[in-house]
Scaffold this motif. Structure first.
Motif, short mmCIF file in Angstrom:
data_model
loop_
_atom_site.label_atom_id
_atom_site.label_comp_id
_atom_site.label_asym_id
_atom_site.label_seq_id
_atom_site.Cartn_x
_atom_site.Cartn_y
_atom_site.Cartn_z
N GLN A 136 34.60 67.17 2.50
CA GLN A 136 34.37 67.13 3.95
C GLN A 136 35.07 65.92 4.55
O GLN A 136 35.67 65.98 5.62
N ASN A 137 34.96 64.80 3.83
CA ASN A 137 35.61 63.58 4.31
C ASN A 137 37.11 63.79 4.45
O ASN A 137 37.73 63.41 5.45
N SER A 166 27.72 68.19 6.61
CA SER A 166 26.65 67.23 6.91
C SER A 166 27.06 66.41 8.13
O SER A 166 28.21 65.97 8.23
N ARG A 224 27.78 63.82 14.46
CA ARG A 224 27.64 62.50 13.84
C ARG A 224 27.85 61.39 14.89
O ARG A 224 27.12 60.42 14.94
N GLY A 227 25.21 63.82 8.82
CA GLY A 227 24.57 62.53 8.54
C GLY A 227 25.56 61.52 8.05
O GLY A 227 26.77 61.78 8.02
N PRO A 228 25.09 60.36 7.63
CA PRO A 228 26.01 59.32 7.15
C PRO A 228 26.60 59.63 5.78
O PRO A 228 27.66 59.13 5.44
N LYS A 229 25.92 60.50 4.97
CA LYS A 229 26.45 60.82 3.65
C LYS A 229 27.15 62.17 3.70
O LYS A 229 26.52 63.18 4.04
N ILE A 230 28.43 62.18 3.36
CA ILE A 230 29.17 63.44 3.39
C ILE A 230 29.92 63.59 2.08
O ILE A 230 30.18 62.60 1.37
N SER A 231 30.28 64.85 1.78
CA SER A 231 31.01 65.10 0.53
C SER A 231 32.45 64.61 0.67
O SER A 231 32.95 64.43 1.78
N ARG A 232 33.11 64.44 -0.48
CA ARG A 232 34.50 63.95 -0.45
C ARG A 232 35.41 64.96 0.23
O ARG A 232 36.32 64.59 0.99
#
Lengths: 258, 246
Positions: free
Chosen positions: B53-54, B44, A37, B46-51
């Motif tokens: 993963q976050n 992911s 990222r 990318g800019p959108k990730i699951s909670r």
């Protein structure tokens, strides 16, 4: 015994297994995803920076082009204004010239009309003066105007200056005695005879006179022999009157213009 | 009343014993591994990730930052060891609110094992970083006479590491049990909440101390050079370490 050494050994092994498991399932994938990222964001930032620089360059270029266009526009505008001013001056000049021409034409037409008017005036004046004179002569002195005119003409012939007389004689000779006598009225035969006699006396030779009537010769008589002419008519009086009238009109126009 | 989980034996095969400590440790290990596997199987970038993963990214990057701040080094070399120490102890202590569960850190065997791991990790990391000679030379500085004191320091701090964690967790469990018998209402809940907090703090302390021990052993040879290159940074570092050392 608080410490069981087998358990300690087992826990060490357990812990090492957990380290391996978490390294495999947690740290490595998470760090890889974060690095990916970061790399992606860095690439996007680099791309954005590149685009920003390109946009800035393009903006500068557009600005310069716009400035150049504006300069060109100003230049064209100034040129157009200059040309328009020149064209205006040209048009004004032409207009002035046309006005001058028109005025000159108008002035000429006016002068022509005035001349025509004076000619007409003179003709009418002559006619009137002639009529008035004729009537006055007849009523006051019982004389005929034409006859009186002839008398005066005969008197003039007799009192003609020697130089003029010599000129007439020479001219009559060159013309072979052919003399043209023109009157503004029909001359009676007696009168014609008297004229012939007087002319023959004057020239000292036999003449071949030819009489004709011409209204242009107003109440007068003309004698032409070759290039020489002896004439007298009311016209000579009226000429002075016409000049006085013209002077009066000119003065009146001058006052109006002033 | 059971003081240690080691004596709660479920099965025995020759010298091998399956006691509560090992069983609960497996439970915690399985939980950590399963959660990690479940979350990281579809990551992911990318800019959108699951909670989830976050959450894991926050956890991992937080641990990296802490290790970097404490060790003043690139954290990735220490992350698997230190991070696992922290996650295991934190998870083992956090699950204490589940009825019937006993944290494996309640056993001195577990804490001794973890302290032993740190004890072994210090020379391993030190040798890997500085070489055998460089690492061993550290024990003879500033003079040869300091060698016994260095050895005593290594052993005592390892013991302290093990007993500190064990004592804190055990005392919490023990106090909970005693309070439960004296005042069954309300107080045990408060104490358990406090115990959860203490458990997390102990996990943090254990990880921070392990980092300090390992990092100081690995970095010792660089100190001289760093002092010359950046004196001001070196002046603040010992203070930080002293401040963090409980």
């Amino acid at each position: 015994m608080l410490v069981d050494w087998f358990t300690v050994a087992a826990q060490v092994v357990n812990f090492l297994i957990l380290v391996a498991l978490l390294k495999r399932f947690l740290y490595r994938p998470i760090l890889e995803a974060m690095d990916a990222r970061e790399a992606r964001i860095a690439a996007q930032l680099a791309e954005t920076e590149k685009n920003r620089k390109a946009a800035a360059a393009e903006q500068t270029e557009v600005h310069q082009e716009r400035q150049a266009l504006e300069d060109r526009r100003q230049e064209l505008l100034a040129q157009a204004e200059k040309e328009a001013e020149a064209h205006k001056q040209d048009l004004i000049g032409k207009l002035r010239q046309e006005i001058e021409e028109l005025r000159a034409r108008w002035t000429a037409a006016l002068a022509r009309e005035r001349d025509l008017f004076f000619q007409d005036l003179r003709r009418r004046l002559i006619a009137q003066v002639t009529a008035v004179s004729r009537r006055a002569f007849r009523d006051l002195a019982g004389l005929d105007l034409e006859q009186r005119l002839l008398e005066v003409f005969l008197q003039r012939l007799k009192s003609l200056e020697p130089a003029a007389r010599t000129e007439f004689v020479e001219a009559a000779k060159e013309a072979g005695g052919n003399v043209f006598i023109t009157t503004g009225f029909e001359m009676p035969a007696a009168m014609q005879t008297r004229i012939i006699q007087a002319l023959q006396e004057l020239s000292g030779q036999t003449l071949a006179p030819r009489f004709e009537s011409n209204p242009e010769v107003v109440s007068g008589i003309e004698v032409k022999a070759g290039g020489c002419k002896i004439a007298w008519s009311l016209d000579n009086f009226l000429q002075g009157l016409e000049e006085a009238l013209a002077a009066a009109f000119a003065e009146s126009d001058g006052r109006k213009l002033a | 009343m059971e003081i240690t989980l080691d004596s709660l034996v479920f099965g025995r095969y020759g010298p091998a014993v399956l006691n509560a400590t090992i069983l609960y440790t497996w439970l915690v290990m399985a939980l950590l591994t399963l959660v990690s596997w479940f979350v990281t199987r579809r990551l992911s970038s990318g800019p959108k990730i699951s909670r989830a993963q976050n959450l894991l990214e926050v956890l991992v990057s937080g641990m990296r930052n802490q290790i970097q701040q404490i060790s003043q080094e690139a954290p990735d070399r220490y992350l698997p060891f230190i991070g696992t120490l922290y996650l295991f102890i934190a998870a083992a202590n956090l699950l204490a609110f589940v009825p019937g569960y006993h944290p494996p850190t309640d056993s001195l065997s577990t804490t001794a094992a973890l302290a032993g791991c740190v004890f072994l990790a210090v020379p391993l990391y030190g040798i890997a970083q500085r070489g055998l000679g460089g690492f061993l030379g550290h024990y003879f500085k500033p003079s040869v006479f300091m060698f016994p004191f260095h050895i005593i320091s290594e052993i005592s701090r390892t013991l302290a590491l093990a007993v500190r964690l064990f004592g804190n967790v055990m005392s919490g469990v023990l106090l909970g049990g005693i309070l439960l018998s004296i005042a069954p209402l309300f107080f045990p809940i408060l104490l358990q909440a406090l115990e959860l907090l203490i458990g997390q703090i102990q996990a943090f302390i254990f990880a921070v101390l392990a980092t300090l021990y390992i990092a100081s052993a690995s970095q010792a040879h660089e100190e001289g050079r760093q002092r010359i290159l950046a004196g001001s940074e070196e002046e603040t570092k010992p203070n930080q370490q002293e401040g963090m050392n409980p």
